[in-house]
Write a protein that holds these residues in place. Structure first.
Motif, PDB file in Angstrom:
ATOM      1  N   ALA A  16       0.796  -1.242   0.000  1.00 18.51           N
ATOM      2  CA  ALA A  16       0.000   0.000   0.000  1.00 18.51           C
ATOM      3  C   ALA A  16       0.824   1.285   0.000  1.00 18.51           C
ATOM      4  CB  ALA A  16      -1.003   0.025   1.150  1.00 18.51           C
ATOM      5  N   ASP A  19      -0.624   3.215  -3.237  1.00 15.77           N
ATOM      6  CA  ASP A  19      -2.045   2.966  -3.022  1.00 15.77           C
ATOM      7  C   ASP A  19      -2.836   3.708  -4.101  1.00 15.77           C
ATOM      8  OD1 ASP A  19      -1.855   5.599  -2.275  1.00 15.77           O
ATOM      9  OD2 ASP A  19      -2.420   5.297  -0.183  1.00 15.77           O
ATOM     10  N   TRP A  20      -4.149   3.657  -3.992  1.00 12.14           N
ATOM     11  CA  TRP A  20      -4.973   4.232  -5.073  1.00 12.14           C
ATOM     12  C   TRP A  20      -4.778   5.731  -5.214  1.00 12.14           C
ATOM     13  CZ3 TRP A  20      -8.647   7.886  -3.861  1.00 12.14           C
ATOM     14  CH2 TRP A  20      -9.092   7.937  -2.540  1.00 12.14           C
ATOM     15  N   VAL A  35      -1.239   0.491  -8.787  1.00 14.14           N
ATOM     16  CA  VAL A  35      -1.499   0.161  -7.382  1.00 14.14           C
ATOM     17  C   VAL A  35      -0.832  -1.166  -7.048  1.00 14.14           C
ATOM     18  CG1 VAL A  35      -3.715   1.388  -7.230  1.00 14.14           C
ATOM     19  CG2 VAL A  35      -3.702  -1.038  -7.862  1.00 14.14           C
ATOM     20  N   ILE A  40      -3.365  -7.004  -0.158  1.00 14.82           N
ATOM     21  CA  ILE A  40      -4.421  -5.990  -0.276  1.00 14.82           C
ATOM     22  C   ILE A  40      -5.646  -6.343   0.550  1.00 14.82           C
ATOM     23  CG2 ILE A  40      -5.521  -6.892  -2.390  1.00 14.82           C
ATOM     24  CD1 ILE A  40      -4.673  -3.204  -1.741  1.00 14.82           C
ATOM     25  N   VAL A  43      -5.015  -4.883   3.825  1.00 15.92           N
ATOM     26  CA  VAL A  43      -5.106  -3.418   3.743  1.00 15.92           C
ATOM     27  C   VAL A  43      -6.574  -2.995   3.831  1.00 15.92           C
ATOM     28  CG1 VAL A  43      -4.742  -1.427   2.221  1.00 15.92           C
ATOM     29  CG2 VAL A  43      -2.964  -3.189   2.433  1.00 15.92           C
ATOM     30  N   ARG A  47      -8.235  -0.751   6.808  1.00 13.27           N
ATOM     31  CA  ARG A  47      -8.849   0.561   6.529  1.00 13.27           C
ATOM     32  C   ARG A  47     -10.274   0.600   7.071  1.00 13.27           C
ATOM     33  NH1 ARG A  47      -7.257   0.919   0.295  1.00 13.27           N
ATOM     34  NH2 ARG A  47      -5.114   1.685   0.455  1.00 13.27           N
ATOM     35  N   CYS A  57     -13.503   3.503   0.767  1.00  9.25           N
ATOM     36  CA  CYS A  57     -13.621   2.041   0.618  1.00  9.25           C
ATOM     37  C   CYS A  57     -15.088   1.648   0.486  1.00  9.25           C
ATOM     38  CB  CYS A  57     -13.015   1.321   1.821  1.00  9.25           C
ATOM     39  SG  CYS A  57     -11.256   1.591   1.964  1.00  9.25           S
ATOM     40  N   GLU A 114      -9.220  -1.150  -4.704  1.00  2.16           N
ATOM     41  CA  GLU A 114      -7.995  -0.381  -4.952  1.00  2.16           C
ATOM     42  C   GLU A 114      -7.939   0.123  -6.397  1.00  2.16           C
ATOM     43  OE1 GLU A 114      -6.557   0.112  -2.265  1.00  2.16           O
ATOM     44  OE2 GLU A 114      -4.607   0.973  -2.755  1.00  2.16           O
ATOM     45  N   SER A 317       1.934   9.264  -1.629  1.00  3.97           N
ATOM     46  CA  SER A 317       2.172   7.835  -1.386  1.00  3.97           C
ATOM     47  C   SER A 317       1.542   7.413  -0.059  1.00  3.97           C
ATOM     48  CB  SER A 317       3.672   7.530  -1.363  1.00  3.97           C
ATOM     49  OG  SER A 317       4.172   7.597  -0.047  1.00  3.97           O
ATOM     50  N   GLY A 318       1.395   6.101   0.099  1.00  6.93           N
ATOM     51  CA  GLY A 318       0.757   5.574   1.313  1.00  6.93           C
ATOM     52  C   GLY A 318       1.663   5.564   2.539  1.00  6.93           C
ATOM     53  N   VAL A 429       2.823   1.921   6.497  1.00  6.25           N
ATOM     54  CA  VAL A 429       1.700   2.687   5.941  1.00  6.25           C
ATOM     55  C   VAL A 429       0.645   2.981   7.008  1.00  6.25           C
ATOM     56  CG1 VAL A 429       2.062   1.973   3.558  1.00  6.25           C
ATOM     57  CG2 VAL A 429       0.642   0.535   5.032  1.00  6.25           C
TER      58      VAL A 429
END
Ligand SMILES: Cc1cc2nc3c(=O)[nH]c(=O)nc-3n(C[C@H](O)[C@H](O)[C@H](O)COP(=O)(O)O)c2cc1C
Length: 491
Positions: A16, A19-20, A35, A40, A43, A47, A57, A114, A317-318, A429
């Motif tokens: 991550a 990430d997106w 991504v 994931i 992750v 989240r 999400c 993602e 960035s994550g 992250v």
């Protein structure tokens, strides 16, 4: 017809880090944002347990083709407002050769989320990065990416010969399989994924088959993948030993320098002429992130460059904000240790591949702190499968408690110096686990040798920079050359 691929690829960075948000920012510039699909599922569930405060999400899950599966995930993991900081995260089960259906559904949905978020609200292209060695979640990840319309799949850390064929099958919603290396097994073992079964009653229409780029460290491997893969290979990422994350080991027996890092030599250099002779587009990665190098490799037949480190330390960035700030501040204000800010550790990764660590105090686990961490294996992505005496298949990780590893037939010497990258990278992250006794997992930041030069993004007193700045910097010379070409052809 030649497809107009982007010149700059923002490399996939797990867990991550790419990430997106980062991928979306890069894709919006017209280049390729990628991504990471590694781990994931963990992750997404973390989240959700952190409360999914911006609602992203849950917004993406609303678009998931099976609302029954999406709801089951929310019922199991979502915590309104977020869990208490000292409360451990609830974990999904670990993967096995035949993973439970609910775990596969979660993984499909997590990868969907993602990619869907990275593609939301613009027309740019988005890629998905996976590690070949982390084989058990891969088919579910790929399928989740396909459901979200992913444009590119990029895969390294192994030889992903079977992935092109799997992409062909999955895009037709058909069952796909991957071989699983099992130490001591007499027969071939495979893991399979059947979209019809996993997606239950969902109506499934054919999906776009994305471009597939394996990551290679030699032209021979590239030629082999072009010829012997189970389906179409569309291009290559050629990654050298200065890149962040995992590196391919040096050719021949592993020799170490006086600092204990693997020594790479001429045999590890990739000939661009040989790459160009394969007549597929390729991108150079690993210390190529300057406008001059981009121009140079394009003149030698490469289509562009894949860049990681500069993007990993950008605002989008994550990586946890405080880690990023600390790293950039330290590099700006202090002298680098002898040999630079990066150490290529031949032992730390349970994969057995060399793994780079940033040597910045406060951002990584110093050896002494790490030594006090109680070994535990509770995420399990880097476990290796082995044949058990009772005929079953077990999994073991050289970073797990030494006794457990040895009980499973592993060699004690294989455990020396290994680190739990799964937990360390989740901590990077901001999603580190709170272990028994309240012990917080410690981070271990990875970066390429290019971290030594990151201050070129921080001119004029800037303390941080955007991924857009990185793209602008890299393409500066290209754009000028393009303008001058245009003005010459259209006076
Ligand atoms: C923090 C970080 C994590 C990375 N993780 C991955 C990964 O999960 N998969 C992968 O294929 N490459 C990974 N890489 C490599 C990048 O995708 C990219 O190829 C490489 O960083 C390019 O070299 P550069 O760092 O000199 O720009 C990672 C790099 C960094 C810096």
């Amino acid at each position: 017809m030649q497809y107009n691929h982007p010149i700059v690829i923002q490399g996939g960075m797990g867990i991550a880090v790419s990430d997106w948000r980062l991928a979306k920012t890069v894709s919006q510039t017209g280049q390729l944002g990628v991504v990471s699909g590694t781990a994931i599922n963990s992750v997404l569930v973390r989240r959700l347990q952190d409360g999914d405060l911006d609602g992203s999400c849950r917004r993406a899950l609303k678009a998931f083709p099976s609302q029954a599966i999406a709801q089951k995930i929310l019922d199991t993991y979502y915590v309104e407002g977020g869990k208490a900081p000292q409360q451990p995260y609830k974990r999904p089960p670990m993967f096995s050769i035949e993973s439970p259906k609910a775990l596969l559904q979660l993984t499909v949905a997590a990868c969907f989320v993602e990619v869907w978020l990275a593609r939301e609200g613009h027309n740019g292209v988005v890629g998905l990065n996976l590690l070949e060695k982390v084989v058990l979640p891969n088919l579910a990840c790929l399928y989740g990416g396909l459901l979200a319309g992913v444009d590119y799949v990029i895969m390294g850390a192994g030889i992903p010969r079977e992935i092109p064929g799997a992409l062909d099958l999955l895009s037709e919603n058909q069952k796909a399989t991957l071989k699983v290396p099992v130490a001591g097994a007499a027969e071939e073992v495979v893991t399979s994924f059947d979209p019809q079964e996993v997606m239950e009653d969902t109506a499934l229409a054919p999906l776009k088959r994305p471009f597939f780029f394996p990551i290679v460290s030699s032209a021979i491997l590239a030629a082999n993948l072009k010829k012997k893969s189970t389906g179409r290979v569309d291009g290559f990422i050629v990654e050298g030993p200065l890149a962040g994350g995992h590196n391919a080991p040096p050719r021949g027996p592993m020799k170490l320098n006086d600092k204990g890092e693997p020594i790479y030599g001429e045999r590890d250099e990739v000939c661009l002429k040989e790459m160009a002779a394969l007549e597929l587009p390729f991108w150079m990665a690993g210390y190529y992130a300057t406008p001059e190098k981009l121009q140079e490799v394009r003149a030698m037949g490469a289509h562009g460059v894949q860049v990681g480190t500069l993007f990993a330390f950008s605002n989008e960035s994550g990586v946890k904000q405080e880690l990023k700030e600390k790293a950039l501040h330290t590099i700006m204000t202090e002298n680098a240790p002898e040999g630079g800010w990066i150490f290529t550790d031949p032992r730390s990764s349970p994969t057995g591949f060399p793994f780079k660590a940033a040597r910045i105090p406060g951002t990584i686990s110093e050896e002494t702190i790490y030594a006090s961490r109680k070994r535990i294996c509770d995420l399990g992505y880097l476990r290796h499968a082995y044949q058990k005496e009772d005929g079953g298949i077990g999994q073991r990780c050289p970073a797990e408690p030494v006794n457990d590893y040895v009980k499973k037939g592993g060699l004690a010497e294989d455990t020396v110096g290994r680190k739990c990258l799964c937990n360390a990278l989740m901590a990077d992250v901001g999603m580190g686990q709170i272990q028994a006794g309240g012990q917080e997992e410690i981070s271990l930041l990875t970066a390429g040798d290019d971290l030594n030069n990151v201050t070129r993004m921080l001119k004029d007193g800037k303390k941080s920079y955007s991924a857009r700045d990185v793209v602008g910097y890299l393409l500066g010379l290209e754009e000028r050359a393009e303008i001058s070409r245009e003005t010459t052809t259209h006076p």
